[in-house]
Scaffold this motif. Structure first.
Motif, PDB file in Angstrom:
ATOM      1  N   VAL A   1      -8.460   0.148  -2.958  1.00  0.00           N
ATOM      2  CA  VAL A   1      -8.001  -1.219  -2.690  1.00  0.00           C
ATOM      3  C   VAL A   1      -6.477  -1.245  -2.571  1.00  0.00           C
ATOM      4  CG1 VAL A   1      -7.838  -3.559  -3.629  1.00  0.00           C
ATOM      5  CG2 VAL A   1     -10.003  -2.294  -3.785  1.00  0.00           C
ATOM      6  N   LEU A   2      -5.784  -0.612  -3.513  1.00  0.00           N
ATOM      7  CA  LEU A   2      -4.313  -0.637  -3.511  1.00  0.00           C
ATOM      8  C   LEU A   2      -3.743   0.077  -2.291  1.00  0.00           C
ATOM      9  CD1 LEU A   2      -3.545  -0.034  -7.292  1.00  0.00           C
ATOM     10  CD2 LEU A   2      -3.525  -2.197  -6.036  1.00  0.00           C
ATOM     11  N   ALA A   3      -4.467   1.063  -1.777  1.00  0.00           N
ATOM     12  CA  ALA A   3      -3.997   1.795  -0.602  1.00  0.00           C
ATOM     13  C   ALA A   3      -3.955   0.909   0.638  1.00  0.00           C
ATOM     14  CB  ALA A   3      -4.877   3.017  -0.350  1.00  0.00           C
ATOM     15  N   THR A   4      -4.673  -0.201   0.628  1.00  0.00           N
ATOM     16  CA  THR A   4      -4.678  -1.106   1.781  1.00  0.00           C
ATOM     17  C   THR A   4      -3.536  -2.114   1.737  1.00  0.00           C
ATOM     18  OG1 THR A   4      -6.127  -2.764   0.759  1.00  0.00           O
ATOM     19  CG2 THR A   4      -7.199  -0.932   1.918  1.00  0.00           C
ATOM     20  N   VAL A   5      -2.808  -2.178   0.611  1.00  0.00           N
ATOM     21  CA  VAL A   5      -1.695  -3.129   0.493  1.00  0.00           C
ATOM     22  C   VAL A   5      -0.530  -2.626   1.336  1.00  0.00           C
ATOM     23  CG1 VAL A   5      -0.049  -4.203  -1.101  1.00  0.00           C
ATOM     24  CG2 VAL A   5      -2.427  -3.851  -1.821  1.00  0.00           C
ATOM     25  N   ASP A   6      -0.017  -3.498   2.184  1.00  0.00           N
ATOM     26  CA  ASP A   6       1.094  -3.138   3.065  1.00  0.00           C
ATOM     27  C   ASP A   6       2.398  -3.118   2.268  1.00  0.00           C
ATOM     28  OD1 ASP A   6       2.893  -2.700   5.095  1.00  0.00           O
ATOM     29  OD2 ASP A   6       2.594  -4.639   6.065  1.00  0.00           O
ATOM     30  N   LEU A   7       2.977  -1.937   2.152  1.00  0.00           N
ATOM     31  CA  LEU A   7       4.224  -1.770   1.408  1.00  0.00           C
ATOM     32  C   LEU A   7       5.383  -1.424   2.334  1.00  0.00           C
ATOM     33  CD1 LEU A   7       2.843   0.273  -1.627  1.00  0.00           C
ATOM     34  CD2 LEU A   7       3.135  -2.196  -1.416  1.00  0.00           C
ATOM     35  N   THR A   8       5.204  -1.620   3.628  1.00  0.00           N
ATOM     36  CA  THR A   8       6.227  -1.180   4.570  1.00  0.00           C
ATOM     37  C   THR A   8       7.326  -2.206   4.791  1.00  0.00           C
ATOM     38  OG1 THR A   8       4.931  -2.013   6.444  1.00  0.00           O
ATOM     39  CG2 THR A   8       4.604   0.308   5.806  1.00  0.00           C
ATOM     40  N   GLY A   9       7.083  -3.455   4.474  1.00  0.00           N
ATOM     41  CA  GLY A   9       8.082  -4.496   4.694  1.00  0.00           C
ATOM     42  C   GLY A   9       9.038  -4.620   3.517  1.00  0.00           C
ATOM     43  N   ASP A  10       9.426  -5.842   3.244  1.00  0.00           N
ATOM     44  CA  ASP A  10      10.331  -6.136   2.133  1.00  0.00           C
ATOM     45  C   ASP A  10       9.687  -5.667   0.825  1.00  0.00           C
ATOM     46  OD1 ASP A  10      11.624  -7.517  -0.060  1.00  0.00           O
ATOM     47  OD2 ASP A  10      12.468  -8.919   1.403  1.00  0.00           O
ATOM     48  N   PRO A  11      10.381  -4.835   0.044  1.00  0.00           N
ATOM     49  CA  PRO A  11       9.798  -4.333  -1.212  1.00  0.00           C
ATOM     50  C   PRO A  11       9.410  -5.443  -2.183  1.00  0.00           C
ATOM     51  CG  PRO A  11      11.731  -3.049  -0.630  1.00  0.00           C
ATOM     52  CD  PRO A  11      11.676  -4.207   0.333  1.00  0.00           C
ATOM     53  N   ARG A  12      10.097  -6.576  -2.138  1.00  0.00           N
ATOM     54  CA  ARG A  12       9.742  -7.689  -3.030  1.00  0.00           C
ATOM     55  C   ARG A  12       8.376  -8.249  -2.656  1.00  0.00           C
ATOM     56  NH1 ARG A  12      15.574  -9.960  -1.688  1.00  0.00           N
ATOM     57  NH2 ARG A  12      14.673  -9.231   0.275  1.00  0.00           N
ATOM     58  N   ASP A  13       8.113  -8.361  -1.345  1.00  0.00           N
ATOM     59  CA  ASP A  13       6.791  -8.826  -0.899  1.00  0.00           C
ATOM     60  C   ASP A  13       5.715  -7.801  -1.253  1.00  0.00           C
ATOM     61  OD1 ASP A  13       7.954 -11.122   0.149  1.00  0.00           O
ATOM     62  OD2 ASP A  13       8.175 -10.251   2.157  1.00  0.00           O
ATOM     63  N   GLY A  14       6.047  -6.528  -1.078  1.00  0.00           N
ATOM     64  CA  GLY A  14       5.107  -5.469  -1.431  1.00  0.00           C
ATOM     65  C   GLY A  14       4.777  -5.495  -2.913  1.00  0.00           C
ATOM     66  N   LEU A  15       5.798  -5.736  -3.730  1.00  0.00           N
ATOM     67  CA  LEU A  15       5.580  -5.798  -5.176  1.00  0.00           C
ATOM     68  C   LEU A  15       4.655  -6.956  -5.528  1.00  0.00           C
ATOM     69  CD1 LEU A  15       6.337  -4.577  -7.932  1.00  0.00           C
ATOM     70  CD2 LEU A  15       8.172  -6.267  -8.034  1.00  0.00           C
ATOM     71  N   ARG A  16       4.901  -8.106  -4.930  1.00  0.00           N
ATOM     72  CA  ARG A  16       4.023  -9.260  -5.184  1.00  0.00           C
ATOM     73  C   ARG A  16       2.582  -8.946  -4.783  1.00  0.00           C
ATOM     74  NH1 ARG A  16       8.472 -11.909  -2.605  1.00  0.00           N
ATOM     75  NH2 ARG A  16       9.756 -12.997  -4.133  1.00  0.00           N
ATOM     76  N   ALA A  17       2.406  -8.312  -3.628  1.00  0.00           N
ATOM     77  CA  ALA A  17       1.060  -7.979  -3.151  1.00  0.00           C
ATOM     78  C   ALA A  17       0.380  -6.961  -4.070  1.00  0.00           C
ATOM     79  CB  ALA A  17       1.129  -7.446  -1.719  1.00  0.00           C
ATOM     80  N   LEU A  18       1.144  -5.964  -4.533  1.00  0.00           N
ATOM     81  CA  LEU A  18       0.576  -4.986  -5.472  1.00  0.00           C
ATOM     82  C   LEU A  18       0.171  -5.644  -6.784  1.00  0.00           C
ATOM     83  CD1 LEU A  18       2.636  -1.663  -5.289  1.00  0.00           C
ATOM     84  CD2 LEU A  18       0.230  -2.010  -4.760  1.00  0.00           C
ATOM     85  N   ILE A  19       1.007  -6.556  -7.266  1.00  0.00           N
ATOM     86  CA  ILE A  19       0.682  -7.255  -8.516  1.00  0.00           C
ATOM     87  C   ILE A  19      -0.593  -8.071  -8.341  1.00  0.00           C
ATOM     88  CG2 ILE A  19       1.420  -9.133 -10.045  1.00  0.00           C
ATOM     89  CD1 ILE A  19       4.290  -7.950  -9.802  1.00  0.00           C
ATOM     90  N   GLU A  20      -0.710  -8.780  -7.235  1.00  0.00           N
ATOM     91  CA  GLU A  20      -1.912  -9.594  -6.983  1.00  0.00           C
ATOM     92  C   GLU A  20      -3.162  -8.714  -6.963  1.00  0.00           C
ATOM     93  OE1 GLU A  20      -4.156 -12.961  -6.244  1.00  0.00           O
ATOM     94  OE2 GLU A  20      -1.979 -13.057  -6.390  1.00  0.00           O
ATOM     95  N   ALA A  21      -3.116  -7.643  -6.169  1.00  0.00           N
ATOM     96  CA  ALA A  21      -4.275  -6.748  -6.064  1.00  0.00           C
ATOM     97  C   ALA A  21      -4.523  -6.026  -7.387  1.00  0.00           C
ATOM     98  CB  ALA A  21      -4.057  -5.739  -4.943  1.00  0.00           C
ATOM     99  N   GLY A  22      -3.454  -5.556  -8.018  1.00  0.00           N
ATOM    100  CA  GLY A  22      -3.579  -4.842  -9.287  1.00  0.00           C
ATOM    101  C   GLY A  22      -4.128  -5.712 -10.392  1.00  0.00           C
ATOM    102  N   TRP A  23      -3.725  -6.978 -10.407  1.00  0.00           N
ATOM    103  CA  TRP A  23      -4.223  -7.896 -11.435  1.00  0.00           C
ATOM    104  C   TRP A  23      -5.725  -8.086 -11.303  1.00  0.00           C
ATOM    105  CZ3 TRP A  23      -3.603  -9.576 -15.995  1.00  0.00           C
ATOM    106  CH2 TRP A  23      -4.384 -10.638 -16.452  1.00  0.00           C
ATOM    107  N   MET A  24      -6.204  -8.276 -10.083  1.00  0.00           N
ATOM    108  CA  MET A  24      -7.636  -8.474  -9.879  1.00  0.00           C
ATOM    109  C   MET A  24      -8.416  -7.246 -10.351  1.00  0.00           C
ATOM    110  SD  MET A  24      -7.725 -11.501  -8.868  1.00  0.00           S
ATOM    111  CE  MET A  24      -9.465 -11.619  -8.534  1.00  0.00           C
ATOM    112  N   LEU A  25      -7.911  -6.071 -10.021  1.00  0.00           N
ATOM    113  CA  LEU A  25      -8.583  -4.839 -10.436  1.00  0.00           C
ATOM    114  C   LEU A  25      -8.566  -4.683 -11.950  1.00  0.00           C
ATOM    115  CD1 LEU A  25      -7.103  -2.497  -7.715  1.00  0.00           C
ATOM    116  CD2 LEU A  25      -9.474  -3.277  -7.868  1.00  0.00           C
TER     117      LEU A  25
END
Length: 195
Positions: free
Chosen positions: A76-100
């Motif tokens: 699941v985490l591998a599908t999170v787009d981390l290529t843009g702004d690192p702050r947006d990537g961090l928010r997306a990782l936290i959202e996905a990571g929290w659910m997991l």
């Protein structure tokens, strides 16, 4: 049936049993971190002897369940787009990571109780590396603080996530609020600029 065909059928049966046992372990440990080998065997629909044939101890089965949960989470985490702004990537990782994390808290609790000190952290090396790499990129781009090591900042998020799980369990935090709170605190800790 030939000897070769019989061996192939036994291997397929063994793989099927392992998959059933792992699913049962995740289910049982998810309900009760102290679930026994008997509980897991009953959930899997196999005998204790079959469980012990694949996992010689409860610790081995708990570790396998933790590895299984982490592997599913990593997909699941591998599908999170981390290529843009690192702050947006961090928010997306936290959202996905929290659910997991919210879905696997009891398995984690069982692993912390059953496995040797440090083993659970070793098993989390992959997810932590993803955060570490993101922090390093944010530091290189000047949006995250550089006065602290990236490894330490990644560890801060790990501890915040597990603290949030404890607060949810104690009724001090609404799980729906956790990702937003975690993002706000983590970005502040990372000294995020322009957030």
């Amino acid at each position: 049936m030939t000897h070769s065909a019989l061996g192939t059928a036994r291997r397929a049966d063994a793989r099927h049993n392992v998959a059933r046992i792992l699913r049962a372990a995740v289910t049982c440990l998810g309900r009760d971190p102290a679930a026994s080998m008997n509980d897991i065997a009953r959930e899997a629909g196999v005998g204790r002897v079959t469980v012990y044939a694949h996992y010689p101890s409860r610790e081995a089965l708990v570790e396998a369940a933790m590895v299984h949960v982490l592997a599913e989470g990593d997909e699941v985490l591998a599908t999170v787009d981390l290529t843009g702004d690192p702050r947006d990537g961090l928010r997306a990782l936290i959202e996905a990571g929290w659910m997991l994390l919210a879905q696997s808290t009891s398995v984690l609790e069982a692993a912390l109780a059953a496995l040797p000190p440090g083993r659970v952290q070793d098993l989390h090396a992959g997810p932590e590396q993803r955060i570490h790499d993101l922090v390093r990129r944010g530091q290189a781009l000047g949006v995250f603080r550089t006065d602290l090591p990236a490894r330490w900042l990644a560890s801060v998020l790990h501890h915040l996530l597990h603290g949030a799980v404890a607060d949810v369990a104690a009724g001090r935090l609404d799980p729906a609020d956790a990702p937003r709170y975690l993002s706000a605190v983590t970005l502040a800790a990372y000294g995020a600029t322009g957030a």
